[in-house]
Write a protein that holds these residues in place. Structure first.
Motif, short mmCIF file in Angstrom:
data_model
loop_
_atom_site.label_atom_id
_atom_site.label_comp_id
_atom_site.label_asym_id
_atom_site.label_seq_id
_atom_site.Cartn_x
_atom_site.Cartn_y
_atom_site.Cartn_z
N LEU A 1 0.82 -1.20 0.00
CA LEU A 1 0.00 0.00 0.00
C LEU A 1 0.86 1.25 0.00
CD1 LEU A 1 -2.67 -1.03 2.65
CD2 LEU A 1 -2.87 -1.13 0.18
N LYS A 2 0.45 2.24 -0.78
CA LYS A 2 1.12 3.54 -0.84
C LYS A 2 0.10 4.58 -0.39
CE LYS A 2 3.52 6.52 -4.13
NZ LYS A 2 4.02 6.59 -5.50
N LYS A 3 0.41 5.30 0.68
CA LYS A 3 -0.56 6.20 1.29
C LYS A 3 -0.65 7.53 0.56
CE LYS A 3 -1.90 8.00 5.78
NZ LYS A 3 -1.55 8.11 7.19
N PRO B 1 -7.46 8.75 5.22
CA PRO B 1 -6.43 8.07 4.44
C PRO B 1 -7.01 7.33 3.25
CG PRO B 1 -6.93 6.80 6.38
CD PRO B 1 -7.70 8.09 6.50
N CYS B 2 -6.24 7.31 2.19
CA CYS B 2 -6.53 6.50 1.00
C CYS B 2 -5.22 5.83 0.62
CB CYS B 2 -7.02 7.38 -0.15
SG CYS B 2 -8.55 8.21 0.19
N TYR B 3 -5.31 4.69 0.01
CA TYR B 3 -4.11 3.95 -0.35
C TYR B 3 -4.21 3.50 -1.80
CZ TYR B 3 -3.61 3.65 4.71
OH TYR B 3 -3.49 3.96 6.03
N ARG B 4 -3.06 3.48 -2.46
CA ARG B 4 -2.94 2.85 -3.77
C ARG B 4 -2.28 1.51 -3.56
NH1 ARG B 4 -1.19 8.43 -5.55
NH2 ARG B 4 -3.02 9.17 -6.67
N ARG C 1 8.04 3.87 1.24
CA ARG C 1 6.61 3.64 1.00
C ARG C 1 6.03 4.54 -0.07
NH1 ARG C 1 2.77 5.81 5.45
NH2 ARG C 1 3.29 7.68 4.31
N ASP C 2 6.37 5.82 -0.04
CA ASP C 2 5.81 6.76 -1.00
C ASP C 2 6.76 7.05 -2.16
OD1 ASP C 2 3.52 6.91 0.53
OD2 ASP C 2 4.24 8.61 1.69
N THR D 1 -6.80 0.50 -5.67
CA THR D 1 -6.95 1.47 -4.60
C THR D 1 -7.70 0.83 -3.43
OG1 THR D 1 -9.04 2.30 -5.47
CG2 THR D 1 -7.05 3.47 -6.14
N TYR D 2 -7.49 1.42 -2.24
CA TYR D 2 -8.18 0.99 -1.03
C TYR D 2 -8.51 2.23 -0.22
CZ TYR D 2 -8.88 -0.99 3.63
OH TYR D 2 -9.38 -1.32 4.87
N GLN D 3 -9.78 2.39 0.12
CA GLN D 3 -10.24 3.53 0.91
C GLN D 3 -10.94 3.00 2.16
OE1 GLN D 3 -12.70 5.56 -1.91
NE2 GLN D 3 -10.97 6.69 -2.76
#
Length: 83
Positions: free
Chosen positions: A6-8, A15-18, A28-29, A38-40
């Protein structure tokens, strides 16, 4: 080693993540090889929390990319853990 992790991104307290394919030695980024979903975790009712390009996820797992524990849990919802 290549990892699926996951990339925040997003705002404070929202928060949202790719879901990305990335070298495990990168931050991480940092730069990624490919973004596959994506993950929300914080969403309104009725919104989709988790999206992933299943074809690309299966491809990366088949060539040896290792998903992190959190991504494994997300992938188990769509039965993507198996090669």
């Amino acid at each position: 080693m290549v990892k699926i992790r996951l990339k925040k991104f997003g705002a404070a307290k929202r928060p949202c993540y790719r879901i990305v394919v990335q070298d495990s030695r990168k931050p991480r980024d940092g730069t990624t090889i490919e973004e596959i979903g994506t993950y929300q975790p914080v969403t309104q009712e009725g919104e989709n929390q988790f999206t992933v390009n299943e074809e690309r996820a299966k491809y990366w797992i088949s060539v040896g990319a290792q998903p992190t524990e959190t991504v494994k849990k997300l992938f188990s919802k769509k039965n993507l853990n198996k090669k």
